[in-house]
Design a protein around this motif. Structure first.
Motif, PDB file in Angstrom:
ATOM      1  N   THR A 163       0.914  -1.149  -0.141  1.00  0.00           N
ATOM      2  CA  THR A 163      -0.124  -0.049   0.056  1.00  0.00           C
ATOM      3  C   THR A 163       0.816   1.251  -0.042  1.00  0.00           C
ATOM      4  N   THR A 164       1.986   1.307   0.594  1.00  0.00           N
ATOM      5  CA  THR A 164       2.492   2.427   1.091  1.00  0.00           C
ATOM      6  C   THR A 164       3.563   2.883  -0.249  1.00  0.00           C
ATOM      7  N   ILE A 165       4.197   1.995  -0.659  1.00  0.00           N
ATOM      8  CA  ILE A 165       4.905   2.174  -2.144  1.00  0.00           C
ATOM      9  C   ILE A 165       4.061   2.587  -3.126  1.00  0.00           C
ATOM     10  N   THR A 166       2.888   1.911  -3.445  1.00  0.00           N
ATOM     11  CA  THR A 166       1.805   2.415  -4.475  1.00  0.00           C
ATOM     12  C   THR A 166       1.395   3.816  -3.877  1.00  0.00           C
ATOM     13  N   PHE A 167       1.056   4.254  -2.714  1.00  0.00           N
ATOM     14  CA  PHE A 167       0.804   5.434  -2.545  1.00  0.00           C
ATOM     15  C   PHE A 167       1.819   6.491  -2.553  1.00  0.00           C
ATOM     16  N   ALA A 168       3.298   6.203  -2.065  1.00  0.00           N
ATOM     17  CA  ALA A 168       4.304   6.963  -2.411  1.00  0.00           C
ATOM     18  C   ALA A 168       4.343   7.445  -3.760  1.00  0.00           C
ATOM     19  N   ALA A 169       4.496   6.318  -4.443  1.00  0.00           N
ATOM     20  CA  ALA A 169       4.741   6.666  -5.927  1.00  0.00           C
ATOM     21  C   ALA A 169       3.634   7.517  -6.568  1.00  0.00           C
ATOM     22  N   GLY A 170       2.312   7.141  -6.467  1.00  0.00           N
ATOM     23  CA  GLY A 170       1.189   8.151  -6.925  1.00  0.00           C
ATOM     24  C   GLY A 170       1.318   9.425  -6.108  1.00  0.00           C
ATOM     25  N   TYR A 171       1.684   9.708  -4.983  1.00  0.00           N
ATOM     26  CA  TYR A 171       1.927  11.072  -4.306  1.00  0.00           C
ATOM     27  C   TYR A 171       2.994  11.664  -5.038  1.00  0.00           C
ATOM     28  N   VAL A 172       4.063  11.109  -5.572  1.00  0.00           N
ATOM     29  CA  VAL A 172       5.126  11.942  -5.944  1.00  0.00           C
ATOM     30  C   VAL A 172       4.767  12.404  -7.262  1.00  0.00           C
ATOM     31  N   GLU A 173       4.046  11.284  -8.178  1.00  0.00           N
ATOM     32  CA  GLU A 173       3.645  11.775  -9.679  1.00  0.00           C
ATOM     33  C   GLU A 173       2.377  12.871  -9.486  1.00  0.00           C
ATOM     34  N   LEU A 174       1.517  12.773  -8.579  1.00  0.00           N
ATOM     35  CA  LEU A 174       0.313  13.873  -8.338  1.00  0.00           C
ATOM     36  C   LEU A 174       1.201  15.027  -8.057  1.00  0.00           C
ATOM     37  N   LEU A 175       1.926  14.897  -7.360  1.00  0.00           N
ATOM     38  CA  LEU A 175       2.539  16.487  -6.766  1.00  0.00           C
ATOM     39  C   LEU A 175       3.512  17.078  -7.980  1.00  0.00           C
ATOM     40  N   HIS A 176       3.958  16.122  -8.723  1.00  0.00           N
ATOM     41  CA  HIS A 176       4.992  16.777  -9.843  1.00  0.00           C
ATOM     42  C   HIS A 176       3.905  17.386 -10.754  1.00  0.00           C
ATOM     43  N   GLU A 177       2.574  16.725 -10.887  1.00  0.00           N
ATOM     44  CA  GLU A 177       1.450  17.381 -12.139  1.00  0.00           C
ATOM     45  C   GLU A 177       1.006  18.622 -11.388  1.00  0.00           C
ATOM     46  N   TRP A 178       0.744  18.729  -9.882  1.00  0.00           N
ATOM     47  CA  TRP A 178       0.231  20.034  -9.349  1.00  0.00           C
ATOM     48  C   TRP A 178       1.210  20.971  -9.531  1.00  0.00           C
ATOM     49  N   LEU A 179       2.598  20.648  -9.032  1.00  0.00           N
ATOM     50  CA  LEU A 179       3.605  21.908  -9.260  1.00  0.00           C
ATOM     51  C   LEU A 179       4.051  22.298 -10.598  1.00  0.00           C
ATOM     52  N   SER A 180       3.782  21.409 -11.825  1.00  0.00           N
ATOM     53  CA  SER A 180       4.091  22.013 -12.967  1.00  0.00           C
ATOM     54  C   SER A 180       2.763  22.632 -13.672  1.00  0.00           C
TER      55      SER A 180
END
Length: 216
Positions: A163-180
């Motif tokens: 669960t946490t690896i899935t969430f952490a990976a999704g969190y990083v990509e989501l944050l990347h989309e938001w920051l861009s």
């Protein structure tokens, strides 16, 4: 017995560490202004007010400096997250919200750190590799927090890691989309949405054998 020589009131190792931090800060400034294009040994040394001799005292090359810089920011994010979670009420959503808010606060309140995160997925291979390693470390911390909160009998180590690896990976990509700028939502909504996703998935388990099909 020898004693360490002191110049300007500071011992040698402390002076060296201060120079190292000046170089890291200079690199962060250069990235904040021009991304990787603005990063060079000459520009970093000029910003830090140091010669290349002192650069090589701490780093083999720019790639090693980038990895060290990424580690420094990642450690800052992790520390802020753990502090926030520890101070939050003993409630799953409140703790998830506090941790995520603290992490995003570190990144978004300093545009240089946001820029570093944006380039980390497309920079040198050494930086991309460290990004992946840090992601797994974040998942490990989250896994421990999850099992501490819900209880080891409710969340197995394997389920927590999945669960946490899935969430952490999704969190990083989501944050990347938001920051861009590709994801036009408020910071408040972003944090709230991620916190709710994590709480909803925290106790998911998949370790039991599938039920046999019903007999006809």
């Amino acid at each position: 017995m020898t004693t360490e020589r002191v110049y300007g009131g500071l011992p040698r190792l402390e002076r060296r560490e201060r120079r190292r931090q000046r170089l890291l800060e200079a690199a962060l400034d250069a990235i904040g202004e021009g991304g990787l294009k603005g990063l060079s040994l000459r520009s970093v040394c000029a910003r830090a007010g140091l010669t290349s001799r002192y650069f090589y005292e701490s780093f083999r090359d720019l790639d090693e400096l980038l990895v060290a810089l990424f580690d420094r920011v990642a450690d800052e994010v992790t520390g802020a997250t753990l502090d926030a979670v520890a101070q939050a009420p003993w409630d799953a959503l409140a703790r998830a919200h506090a941790g995520l808010e603290a992490a995003i606060h570190v990144i978004t309140d300093d545009h240089r750190k946001a820029k570093l995160l944006l380039i980390s997925g497309s920079g040198p291979e050494s930086l991309q590799r460290r990004r992946r390693e840090q992601l797994v470390q974040v998942a490990t911390v989250m896994s421990k927090l999850t099992r501490d909160f819900y209880g080891a009998d409710r969340v197995t180590p394997t389920d927590a890691r999945l669960t946490t690896i899935t969430f952490a990976a999704g969190y990083v990509e989501l944050l990347h989309e938001w920051l861009s700028g590709s994801l036009p939502v408020s910071r408040t909504r972003l944090v709230d949405h991620m916190a709710r996703i994590f709480v909803a998935s925290a106790t998911v388990h998949s370790g039991r054998a599938a039920a046999p099909p019903p007999s006809e």
